[in-house]
Design an enzyme around this catalytic site. Structure first.
Site, short mmCIF file in Angstrom:
data_model
loop_
_atom_site.label_atom_id
_atom_site.label_comp_id
_atom_site.label_asym_id
_atom_site.label_seq_id
_atom_site.Cartn_x
_atom_site.Cartn_y
_atom_site.Cartn_z
N THR A 214 1.25 -1.21 0.49
CA THR A 214 -0.09 -0.01 -0.23
C THR A 214 1.13 1.76 -0.14
O THR A 214 0.58 2.33 -0.58
CB THR A 214 -0.57 0.13 1.18
OG1 THR A 214 -1.71 -1.26 1.48
CG2 THR A 214 -1.57 1.44 1.24
N TYR B 169 7.23 -0.34 7.77
CA TYR B 169 6.16 0.70 7.65
C TYR B 169 7.38 1.88 8.07
O TYR B 169 7.12 2.63 6.95
CB TYR B 169 5.40 0.94 9.11
CG TYR B 169 4.95 2.11 9.29
CD1 TYR B 169 4.08 2.32 8.39
CD2 TYR B 169 4.46 3.33 10.53
CE1 TYR B 169 2.71 3.82 7.73
CE2 TYR B 169 4.16 4.08 10.11
CZ TYR B 169 3.43 5.25 9.74
OH TYR B 169 2.70 5.90 9.53
N LYS C 171 7.65 4.47 4.14
CA LYS C 171 7.36 6.19 4.30
C LYS C 171 9.07 6.25 3.57
O LYS C 171 8.86 7.38 3.22
CB LYS C 171 7.20 6.32 5.34
CG LYS C 171 5.60 5.31 5.87
CD LYS C 171 5.10 6.30 4.72
CE LYS C 171 3.45 6.33 5.97
NZ LYS C 171 2.02 7.51 5.03
P1 NAD Z 1 -6.00 6.16 9.27
O1 NAD Z 1 -5.59 4.99 8.99
O2 NAD Z 1 -7.24 7.33 9.93
O3 NAD Z 1 -6.19 6.75 7.27
C1 NAD Z 1 -5.37 6.69 6.52
C2 NAD Z 1 -6.34 6.26 5.40
O4 NAD Z 1 -6.05 5.87 4.81
C3 NAD Z 1 -7.67 5.13 5.65
O5 NAD Z 1 -9.26 6.11 5.92
C4 NAD Z 1 -8.03 3.98 5.49
O6 NAD Z 1 -9.11 3.28 4.77
C5 NAD Z 1 -6.76 4.59 4.07
N1 NAD Z 1 -6.23 3.88 3.63
C6 NAD Z 1 -5.44 2.98 3.35
N2 NAD Z 1 -5.02 2.16 2.30
C7 NAD Z 1 -5.51 2.76 1.20
C8 NAD Z 1 -5.89 2.61 -0.06
N3 NAD Z 1 -4.65 0.91 -0.28
N4 NAD Z 1 -6.28 2.85 -0.89
C9 NAD Z 1 -7.38 4.35 -0.49
N5 NAD Z 1 -7.28 4.32 0.83
C10 NAD Z 1 -6.28 3.47 1.65
O7 NAD Z 1 -4.30 7.24 9.81
P2 NAD Z 1 -4.02 8.98 9.83
O8 NAD Z 1 -3.42 8.84 11.55
O9 NAD Z 1 -5.33 9.62 9.23
O10 NAD Z 1 -3.14 9.00 8.91
C11 NAD Z 1 -2.80 9.36 7.68
C12 NAD Z 1 -1.46 10.18 7.37
O11 NAD Z 1 -0.29 10.31 9.15
C13 NAD Z 1 -0.76 7.67 7.42
O12 NAD Z 1 -0.47 7.84 5.56
C14 NAD Z 1 -0.17 8.03 8.65
O13 NAD Z 1 1.44 7.63 7.96
C15 NAD Z 1 0.51 9.37 8.89
N6 NAD Z 1 1.00 9.13 9.73
C16 NAD Z 1 -0.56 9.35 10.73
C17 NAD Z 1 0.78 9.47 12.60
C18 NAD Z 1 -0.31 9.81 13.56
O14 NAD Z 1 -0.32 10.47 14.68
N7 NAD Z 1 -2.12 9.82 13.44
C19 NAD Z 1 2.14 9.87 13.01
C20 NAD Z 1 2.74 9.59 11.61
C21 NAD Z 1 2.00 9.61 10.35
#
Ligand code: NAD
Length: 326
Positions: free
Chosen positions: A95, A149, A153
């Site tokens: 992904t 992961y 990234k």
């Molecule tokens: P989240 O899981 O709520 O959001 C990720 C979204 O991507 C989900 O809605 C999921 O359904 C969608 N998704 C996953 N695979 C997919 C695919 N193949 N096609 C279409 N949609 C897909 O997580 P989040 O916390 O909102 O994170 C958002 C971004 O921020 C991510 O890239 C994550 O790696 C990054 N991030 C978040 C945090 C945090 O603390 N929340 C920290 C570091 C990085």
């Protein structure tokens, strides 16, 4: 501006959607609902500036159509959450890497301003605290699947920066540190919603390891403000990486105690060894603190919410949903 948000039904994506719609931008969301939640986006369903496609990021036709209509793309879709990564490493790598590759190809075709979400996980086991964007990175062995992961990234970052260098695509990378707030699911190992739900139910609060590992928690509204300000400044910020996070460092033990205090709970802390919580040989980082000098210099950003305000917001949100919380 017409903004495509991949992963827009996720936690950060839903908050970003709301903020962009409020300022009059047009928003298209692409999400496969794997970790996202339809409830996160129900409120926008009839908004005249909003559209939604349920599909995999790797569906080239859909991605091409959405990118062709967008001025800017915020790429949030990813396999997220330590638990998910340990349980399904193949899905994580595919992904994150194949999805981002497809996204950047579409962005190049239509010259879309692009912002890629990366993570503090890329700093790995680095011991120089706080972490700055140009620091060396220290990941664990590839036999430990949790590092897939961070590695995936990191490859996304390389792909994004290469597209900027080779094709002059306006790409900016943001490394989010722990981002929390109302609407985050606890299903994939996210610590704050899990603690708050346990506290509200009076159940034991599950602390992994000895609880002396520390983190910095940033309110999702602060994170979204940084994302929008960076998106609005492609000239100054393209080809750059920015840490986005709070500098207020707390141990997980302190977090658990603060949750107990703020919820008025009688819960006790329950210690669970990493081996039981994840997989044998699981490696965690002791400290994870961002140096945010660079983003402050670029857009004047600093977080406005402290830990108590964040927890109170999450507690209010979870209290309303208590019977369904799971
Ligand atoms: P989240 O899981 O709520 O959001 C990720 C979204 O991507 C989900 O809605 C999921 O359904 C969608 N998704 C996953 N695979 C997919 C695919 N193949 N096609 C279409 N949609 C897909 O997580 P989040 O916390 O909102 O994170 C958002 C971004 O921020 C991510 O890239 C994550 O790696 C990054 N991030 C978040 C945090 C945090 O603390 N929340 C920290 C570091 C990085």
């Amino acid at each position: 501006m017409h903004v495509l948000i991949t992963g827009g039904a996720g936690f950060i994506g839903a908050h970003l959607t709301r903020a962009l719609l409020e300022r009059g931008d047009q928003v298209a969301v692409l999400d496969d609902l794997s970790t996202g939640n339809i409830e996160n986006i129900r409120a926008f369903a009839h908004h005249p500036l909003y559209s939604f496609a349920i599909d995999d990021l790797r569906n080239a036709l859909v991605l091409d159509r959405l990118a062709s209509q967008a001025d800017a793309i915020v790429h949030l879709a990813a396999a997220v959450g330590v638990q998910l990564v340990v349980e399904r490493p193949t899905e994580t790598i595919e992904t994150n890497v194949i999805g981002t590759h497809a996204l950047l190809a579409a962005a190049r075709r239509y010259r879309c301003r692009t912002l890629l979400a990366s993570t503090s996980e890329v700093y790995g086991k680095g011991v120089k605290v706080p972490f700055a964007e140009d620091d060396d990175l220290l990941l664990g062995a590839s036999s430990r699947s949790r590092w897939s992961y961070a590695a995936s990234k990191l490859l996304d970052e390389f792909l994004g920066l290469a597209a900027h260098r080779e094709y002059d695509l306006p790409v900016t990378v943001v490394r989010f540190f722990n981002t929390v707030g109302p609407g985050q699911t606890g299903r994939y190992g996210m610590v704050v919603p899990r603690f708050v739900r346990a506290g509200l139910r009076g159940e034991p609060i599950p602390v992994y390891g000895d609880g002396e590992q520390s983190r910095c928690f940033c309110h999702v509204r602060d994170t979204v403000r940084a994302v929008i300000d960076l998106l609005d400044r492609p000239e100054q910020t393209s080809g750059e990486i920015y840490n986005i996070g709070s500098s207020q460092e707390v141990t997980i033990n302190q977090l658990a105690q603060t949750v107990i205090d703020r919820t008025g709970s009688r819960s006790a802390v329950q210690y669970i060894p990493y081996n039981e919580a994840y997989a044998p040989g699981f490696e965690d980082m002791r400290r994870r603190v961002p140096d945010t000098t660079k983003v402050h210099g670029a857009i004047g950003w600093t977080p406005k919410h402290n830990l108590i305000q964040i927890l109170d917001d999450v507690i209010d949100y979870e209290r309303l949903r208590l019977p369904q919380a799971g």
